[in-house]
Write an enzyme that holds these catalytic residues in place. Structure first.
Site, mmCIF file in Angstrom:
data_model
loop_
_atom_site.group_PDB
_atom_site.id
_atom_site.type_symbol
_atom_site.label_atom_id
_atom_site.label_comp_id
_atom_site.label_asym_id
_atom_site.label_seq_id
_atom_site.Cartn_x
_atom_site.Cartn_y
_atom_site.Cartn_z
ATOM 1 N N THR A 134 97.106 9.195 -99.437
ATOM 2 C CA THR A 134 96.163 8.166 -98.980
ATOM 3 C C THR A 134 96.859 7.336 -97.905
ATOM 4 O O THR A 134 97.855 6.665 -98.200
ATOM 5 C CB THR A 134 95.759 7.283 -100.173
ATOM 6 O OG1 THR A 134 95.210 8.146 -101.181
ATOM 7 C CG2 THR A 134 94.726 6.238 -99.791
ATOM 8 N N LYS A 172 113.107 17.516 -110.498
ATOM 9 C CA LYS A 172 111.708 17.903 -110.689
ATOM 10 C C LYS A 172 111.513 19.397 -110.407
ATOM 11 O O LYS A 172 110.878 20.120 -111.176
ATOM 12 C CB LYS A 172 110.859 17.069 -109.718
ATOM 13 C CG LYS A 172 109.421 16.940 -110.091
ATOM 14 C CD LYS A 172 108.675 16.043 -109.120
ATOM 15 C CE LYS A 172 108.373 14.694 -109.704
ATOM 16 N NZ LYS A 172 107.468 13.884 -108.868
ATOM 17 N N CYS A 189 96.604 4.000 -107.793
ATOM 18 C CA CYS A 189 95.732 4.009 -106.605
ATOM 19 C C CYS A 189 95.022 2.684 -106.343
ATOM 20 O O CYS A 189 95.241 2.065 -105.298
ATOM 21 C CB CYS A 189 94.715 5.136 -106.723
ATOM 22 S SG CYS A 189 95.506 6.753 -106.620
ATOM 23 N N VAL A 235 99.380 14.493 -107.184
ATOM 24 C CA VAL A 235 98.444 15.122 -106.248
ATOM 25 C C VAL A 235 98.957 16.467 -105.746
ATOM 26 O O VAL A 235 98.255 17.484 -105.795
ATOM 27 C CB VAL A 235 98.157 14.153 -105.071
ATOM 28 C CG1 VAL A 235 97.524 14.876 -103.899
ATOM 29 C CG2 VAL A 235 97.228 13.041 -105.544
ATOM 30 N N GLU A 273 93.674 11.165 -112.315
ATOM 31 C CA GLU A 273 94.644 11.600 -113.302
ATOM 32 C C GLU A 273 93.930 11.719 -114.647
ATOM 33 O O GLU A 273 93.052 10.927 -114.961
ATOM 34 C CB GLU A 273 95.789 10.588 -113.408
ATOM 35 C CG GLU A 273 96.703 10.649 -112.202
ATOM 36 C CD GLU A 273 97.704 9.520 -112.160
ATOM 37 O OE1 GLU A 273 97.966 8.898 -113.197
ATOM 38 O OE2 GLU A 273 98.227 9.257 -111.059
HETATM 39 N N1 LIG Z 1 97.879 9.889 -108.405
HETATM 40 C C1 LIG Z 1 96.590 9.975 -108.133
HETATM 41 O O1 LIG Z 1 95.742 9.968 -109.026
HETATM 42 C C2 LIG Z 1 96.123 10.081 -106.698
HETATM 43 C C3 LIG Z 1 94.786 10.425 -106.443
HETATM 44 C C4 LIG Z 1 94.357 10.531 -105.128
HETATM 45 C C5 LIG Z 1 95.251 10.269 -104.090
HETATM 46 N N2 LIG Z 1 96.533 9.912 -104.359
HETATM 47 C C6 LIG Z 1 97.453 9.668 -103.247
HETATM 48 O O2 LIG Z 1 98.282 10.822 -103.085
HETATM 49 C C7 LIG Z 1 99.604 10.425 -102.673
HETATM 50 C C8 LIG Z 1 100.618 10.948 -103.662
HETATM 51 O O3 LIG Z 1 100.382 10.326 -104.903
HETATM 52 P P1 LIG Z 1 101.082 10.842 -106.244
HETATM 53 O O4 LIG Z 1 100.537 10.024 -107.348
HETATM 54 O O5 LIG Z 1 100.985 12.324 -106.300
HETATM 55 O O6 LIG Z 1 102.603 10.409 -105.936
HETATM 56 P P2 LIG Z 1 103.902 10.767 -106.779
HETATM 57 O O7 LIG Z 1 104.795 9.596 -106.627
HETATM 58 O O8 LIG Z 1 103.549 11.266 -108.126
HETATM 59 O O9 LIG Z 1 104.533 12.013 -105.984
HETATM 60 C C9 LIG Z 1 105.077 11.939 -104.709
HETATM 61 C C10 LIG Z 1 106.174 12.998 -104.607
HETATM 62 O O10 LIG Z 1 106.602 13.074 -103.253
HETATM 63 C C11 LIG Z 1 107.994 13.369 -103.258
HETATM 64 N N3 LIG Z 1 108.551 13.080 -101.942
HETATM 65 C C12 LIG Z 1 108.705 11.897 -101.324
HETATM 66 N N4 LIG Z 1 109.250 12.067 -100.097
HETATM 67 C C13 LIG Z 1 109.434 13.397 -99.939
HETATM 68 C C14 LIG Z 1 109.964 14.205 -98.899
HETATM 69 N N5 LIG Z 1 110.404 13.681 -97.754
HETATM 70 N N6 LIG Z 1 109.987 15.532 -99.075
HETATM 71 C C15 LIG Z 1 109.557 16.080 -100.227
HETATM 72 N N7 LIG Z 1 109.048 15.377 -101.247
HETATM 73 C C16 LIG Z 1 108.994 14.055 -101.109
HETATM 74 C C17 LIG Z 1 108.532 12.504 -104.391
HETATM 75 O O11 LIG Z 1 109.789 12.948 -104.851
HETATM 76 C C18 LIG Z 1 107.421 12.671 -105.433
HETATM 77 O O12 LIG Z 1 107.682 13.737 -106.325
HETATM 78 C C19 LIG Z 1 99.553 8.897 -102.541
HETATM 79 O O13 LIG Z 1 99.274 8.552 -101.223
HETATM 80 C C20 LIG Z 1 98.397 8.509 -103.450
HETATM 81 O O14 LIG Z 1 97.799 7.307 -103.065
HETATM 82 C C21 LIG Z 1 96.988 9.828 -105.646
#
Ligand SMILES: NC(=O)c1ccc[n+]([C@@H]2O[C@H](COP(=O)([O-])OP(=O)(O)OC[C@H]3O[C@@H](n4cnc5c(N)ncnc54)[C@H](O)[C@@H]3O)[C@@H](O)[C@H]2O)c1
Length: 432
Positions: A122, A35, A263, A11, A155
């Site tokens: 979320t 990363k 999700c 995201v 995604e």
């Molecule tokens: N993946 C999807 O398709 C999608 C779609 C809509 C909403 N969401 C929501 O968005 C959010 C993120 O999902 P995602 O799939 O991108 O997660 P992800 O696990 O791919 O990415 C999260 C990132 O946050 C980083 N992180 C964690 N703590 C941190 C901190 N203190 N400082 C800096 N970076 C930090 C992690 O290293 C990681 O790279 C979730 O709540 C998810 O439910 C995801």
């Protein structure tokens, strides 16, 4: 505008890249140094069609900055998005908010002039209130507006979804924050989508309600598929017949394996937990989660039946293991419990996935990754089409397998049972 995305995952990275593409300067922060280093070396850590090109363009123009330095990013930004993960807490249904709150505590020390802090992650309804409590000390009362802006991108289609969203939801009662958010989204909402300003709690709940509803649709058609198998009806006819009713719609109405991904599973569980916390029985969502869990077992049992419960010396090929096509995301993919089961039964499991080898199966002695479809299928006993990548849609199985007797379990109903019958291939789909 100057933006900061905290969390550079599916995201944060996609949103950051797309916001930079419409002219904003975006700091993408992650605590994962590896990363950030890869991104600074032009390597995109996730598989998302179209992302690399836009990323590289904006990185060159210096509108995209990848860093682990949160302080620098926050000090240089007016709008801060929290995009960290909110996985399920172990052995519970609740969303683990430790990453979100840890970011909030870090921000508390860094905010010295007006900023908008937005949860794109979320998060359960009332999380924004808690973030506000952390950030809004009496001294910093007017320095921050905490807004909810849930993300709906999928995604595999993330770029298109971000640039042409069906809706943009902004949860805030602050007129100032809403005005700024509207101008940030202006290049996007000009195109097709609707901009809704609602309460912060409303925005938080819209996200869970949407995901739970889509999960319900999938589980509904999956259960109907079970009935079709018993009654000799083709589920595809049911999906088309139902889906052409505009009140129902045909999307998310295709039968297949249990839903997975990063999700739906965690968000349905978290919604049940929220219901519990607010003394509200969300019985439909509970049934959906149960139904989906049962489906994982049901389809695994079906695989066993196709092997006549005789696993000795059987070779099984999975085509696709990710939870859906066009992504490398393995989170809660239904292939995992299936492969775990078959591995325990000592079958020889091969898999091919266009996004390559998977950590999930690295230490399994009976599971091997194959670099192409033909080597994965050669002389196999059972082909399981698990993910509907385009690569799997026009295969000549007889030529690939090169032996007389083999079976196909098409979990995505890609192929025609009639054509398979004509070719004398032992073919099984879902709900047909
Ligand atoms: N993946 C999807 O398709 C999608 C779609 C809509 C909403 N969401 C929501 O968005 C959010 C993120 O999902 P995602 O799939 O991108 O997660 P992800 O696990 O791919 O990415 C999260 C990132 O946050 C980083 N992180 C964690 N703590 C941190 C901190 N203190 N400082 C800096 N970076 C930090 C992690 O290293 C990681 O790279 C979730 O709540 C998810 O439910 C995801």
């Amino acid at each position: 505008m100057k933006l900061c995305m905290i969390g550079t995952g599916y995201v944060g990275l996609v949103s950051g890249v797309c916001f930079s593409d419409v002219g904003n300067t975006v700091y993408c922060v992650d605590r994962d140094e590896k990363k950030i280093n890869s991104l600074n070396n032009g390597i995109v850590p996730i598989y998302e069609p179209g992302l690399e090109e836009i990323l590289k363009k904006n990185y060159k123009q210096k509108r995209l900055i990848f860093t682990t330095d949160l302080k620098k990013a926050v000090l240089n930004s007016d709008i801060i998005f929290i995009c960290v993960g909110t996985p399920t807490k172990k052995k519970t249904n609740s969303a683990d908010l430790k990453y979100v709150f840890s970011v909030a505590h870090q921000l508390k020390k860094l905010i010295t002039k007006y900023k908008i802090v937005i949860t794109k992650s979320t998060v359960p309804v009332t999380t924004g209130d808690k973030i506000e409590q952390i950030l809004k000390t009496p001294r910093k009362k007017n320095l921050v507006d905490v807004v909810s802006n849930p993300e709906f991108l999928r995604e595999g289609e993330a770029i298109r979804d971000f640039i042409y969203p069906d809706r943009v939801i902004i949860g805030t009662k602050s007129k100032k924050a809403n005005k700024i958010m509207k101008s940030l989204y202006l290049p996007i909402i000009k195109k097709t989508s609707r901009y809704y300003n609602t309460s912060r709690r409303g925005a938080e709940l819209i996200k869970y309600a949407s995901n739970a509803f889509l999960a319900t649709k999938i589980s509904f058609i999956n259960e109907l598929a079970n009935l079709c198998e018993k009654t000799g009806v083709d589920i595809k006819d049911i999906s088309s017949g139902m889906g052409s009713d505009q009140r129902i719609g045909d999307r998310f109405l295709r039968a297949g394996p249990a839903y997975g991904g990063s999700c739906f599973p965690k968000d349905t569980r978290a919604l049940i937990d929220t219901g519990k916390n607010f003394n509200t029985d969300l019985s439909i969502v509970k049934s959906v989660v149960k139904s989906n869990d049962k489906r994982k077992i049901l389809l695994t049992k079906k695989i066993a039946t196709l092997l006549n419960n005789n696993f000795k010396n059987k070779t099984i090929t999975f085509l696709g293991v990710t939870f859906k096509p066009n992504t490398d995301d393995m989170r809660e993919a239904s292939s995992i419990p299936m492969i775990n089961f078959l591995n325990k039964k000592n079958c020889k499991i091969r898999y091919y996935d266009p996004t390559g080898i998977k950590n999930e199966f690295k230490n399994m002695k009976n599971v091997k990754y194959y670099k192409n479809i033909s080597s994965a299928c050669l002389k196999t006993d059972l082909i399981i089409i698990h993910t509907e990548w385009n690569d799997f849609k026009l295969l000549n199985f007889k030529k690939l397998v090169k032996k007389n007797k083999f079976k196909i379990y098409d979990m995505r109903n890609i192929y025609s049972p009639q054509k398979m019958k004509k070719s004398k291939i032992s073919y099984f789909g879902i709900g047909r």
